[in-house]
Write an enzyme that holds these catalytic residues in place. Sequence first.
Site, PDB file in Angstrom:
ATOM      1  N   LEU A   1      19.755  -0.262   1.113  1.00 39.25           N
ATOM      2  CA  LEU A   1      19.237   1.280   1.720  1.00 39.25           C
ATOM      3  C   LEU A   1      20.653   1.456   2.358  1.00 39.25           C
ATOM      4  O   LEU A   1      22.101   0.708   2.355  1.00 39.25           O
ATOM      5  CB  LEU A   1      19.036   0.536   3.064  1.00 39.25           C
ATOM      6  CG  LEU A   1      18.721   1.656   4.832  1.00 39.25           C
ATOM      7  CD1 LEU A   1      17.833   2.449   4.081  1.00 39.25           C
ATOM      8  CD2 LEU A   1      18.411   1.309   5.885  1.00 39.25           C
TER       9      LEU A   1
ATOM     10  N   HIS B   1      19.120   4.810  26.172  1.00 42.52           N
ATOM     11  CA  HIS B   1      19.682   5.007  25.172  1.00 42.52           C
ATOM     12  C   HIS B   1      19.621   3.330  24.342  1.00 42.52           C
ATOM     13  O   HIS B   1      19.369   3.092  23.268  1.00 42.52           O
ATOM     14  CB  HIS B   1      21.228   5.299  25.243  1.00 42.52           C
ATOM     15  CG  HIS B   1      21.032   6.566  25.900  1.00 42.52           C
ATOM     16  ND1 HIS B   1      20.477   7.144  24.575  1.00 42.52           N
ATOM     17  CD2 HIS B   1      21.514   7.538  25.960  1.00 42.52           C
ATOM     18  CE1 HIS B   1      20.484   8.878  25.318  1.00 42.52           C
ATOM     19  NE2 HIS B   1      21.338   8.683  26.237  1.00 42.52           N
TER      20      HIS B   1
ATOM     21  N   ASP C   1      14.306  11.448  19.864  1.00 43.61           N
ATOM     22  CA  ASP C   1      15.096  11.960  20.855  1.00 43.61           C
ATOM     23  C   ASP C   1      14.288  11.573  22.046  1.00 43.61           C
ATOM     24  O   ASP C   1      12.698  11.152  21.747  1.00 43.61           O
ATOM     25  CB  ASP C   1      14.362  14.094  20.997  1.00 43.61           C
ATOM     26  CG  ASP C   1      14.920  14.464  21.952  1.00 43.61           C
ATOM     27  OD1 ASP C   1      15.224  13.783  23.248  1.00 43.61           O
ATOM     28  OD2 ASP C   1      13.885  15.325  21.675  1.00 43.61           O
TER      29      ASP C   1
HETATM   30  C1  FPP Z   1      18.310  12.068  22.411  1.00 42.42           C
HETATM   31  O1  FPP Z   1      17.273  11.519  23.714  1.00 42.42           O
HETATM   32  C2  FPP Z   1      18.903  10.656  22.053  1.00 42.42           C
HETATM   33  C3  FPP Z   1      20.583  10.828  22.451  1.00 42.42           C
HETATM   34  C4  FPP Z   1      21.477  11.975  22.127  1.00 42.42           C
HETATM   35  C5  FPP Z   1      20.676   9.389  21.328  1.00 42.42           C
HETATM   36  C6  FPP Z   1      20.300   8.746  20.644  1.00 42.42           C
HETATM   37  C7  FPP Z   1      21.471   7.902  20.940  1.00 42.42           C
HETATM   38  C8  FPP Z   1      20.280   6.372  20.155  1.00 42.42           C
HETATM   39  C9  FPP Z   1      18.676   6.462  19.742  1.00 42.42           C
HETATM   40  C10 FPP Z   1      21.669   5.293  20.404  1.00 42.42           C
HETATM   41  C11 FPP Z   1      21.362   4.220  19.716  1.00 42.42           C
HETATM   42  C12 FPP Z   1      22.088   4.837  17.885  1.00 42.42           C
HETATM   43  C13 FPP Z   1      22.066   4.118  17.729  1.00 42.42           C
HETATM   44  C14 FPP Z   1      22.166   4.645  16.383  1.00 42.42           C
HETATM   45  C15 FPP Z   1      22.380   2.670  17.240  1.00 42.42           C
HETATM   46  P1  FPP Z   1      17.618  12.383  24.191  1.00 42.42           P
HETATM   47  O2  FPP Z   1      18.533  11.553  26.399  1.00 42.42           O
HETATM   48  O3  FPP Z   1      17.860  14.031  24.711  1.00 42.42           O
HETATM   49  O4  FPP Z   1      16.167  12.241  25.456  1.00 42.42           O
HETATM   50  P2  FPP Z   1      15.752  12.870  26.588  1.00 42.42           P
HETATM   51  O5  FPP Z   1      15.126  14.518  25.581  1.00 42.42           O
HETATM   52  O6  FPP Z   1      14.400  12.393  27.661  1.00 42.42           O
HETATM   53  O7  FPP Z   1      16.563  13.455  27.532  1.00 42.42           O
END
Ligand code: FPP
Length: 231
Positions: A124, A30, A13
């Site tokens: 892994l 992201h 997150d």
């Molecule tokens: C939450 O942060 C994150 C996500 C919804 C997406 C997670 C995805 C990645 C890290 C992309 C890559 C993943 C892989 C496996 C290659 P948020 O957008 O809710 O952040 P915020 O709470 O600050 O708005």
Amino acid sequence: MNQSGLHLAIIMDGNGRWAEQRGLPRPAGHRAGARAVRAVVEAAPALGIGTLTLYAFSADNWRRPPREVAALMGLLRRFAIQEAQVLAKADVRLSFIGRRDRLPGPMLEAMAKSEALTATGRSLHLRVAVDYSARDALLHAARHLAQAPAATREGFGALLGSPDVDLLVRTGGDQRLSDFLLWECAYAELMFLPVAWPDFGPADLAACVGDFRARDRRFGGLTAPAPASAR
Ligand code: FPP
């Protein structure tokens, strides 16, 4: 180390806020998050992690603006395509958990190809949760359970298809599970970190594993249970 090692699950997150703090669009957060994924995957086996489950897209994330959903799907598809060779070389198995009936065709194709290419990986097991909801997974397993009334905890766990989580880490400062691996986290150690996911690196991972190893896990008893081999 191999897949009998630690099962670490991560709620990644804080990508959006990381980007906004830098005046960047949320998808840039992201993309930075995907770079953090690469570094963590590389570092994991040497720390004794055998299974790493990453929450990349929840069933509730469909509620985000279509542009952000499309950016995330594109990123995950590119990750599957571009990383599969690298992961196969590193002896890492990649697989995906979550629903497959709502994902775009090109995404499904990339997922299936990367899973096939890395199927023999033993250093892994990297599991990426896409369109995932623990409640949906539990409901799905419960429907099958109706046909096997003598089911045990182990049997039900097997229906879910995920091993128990040893350590759950959530970055980004919030302290909740957000419908992630609810059954599997029954005895997981929980760690909530203020750091945004794109800033989480191998040193943070090593610190989490060190903290985990220092914890006293009693599973409801008074002492830690003996290892399975000694019972
Ligand atoms: C939450 O942060 C994150 C996500 C919804 C997406 C997670 C995805 C990645 C890290 C992309 C890559 C993943 C892989 C496996 C290659 P948020 O957008 O809710 O952040 P915020 O709470 O600050 O708005």
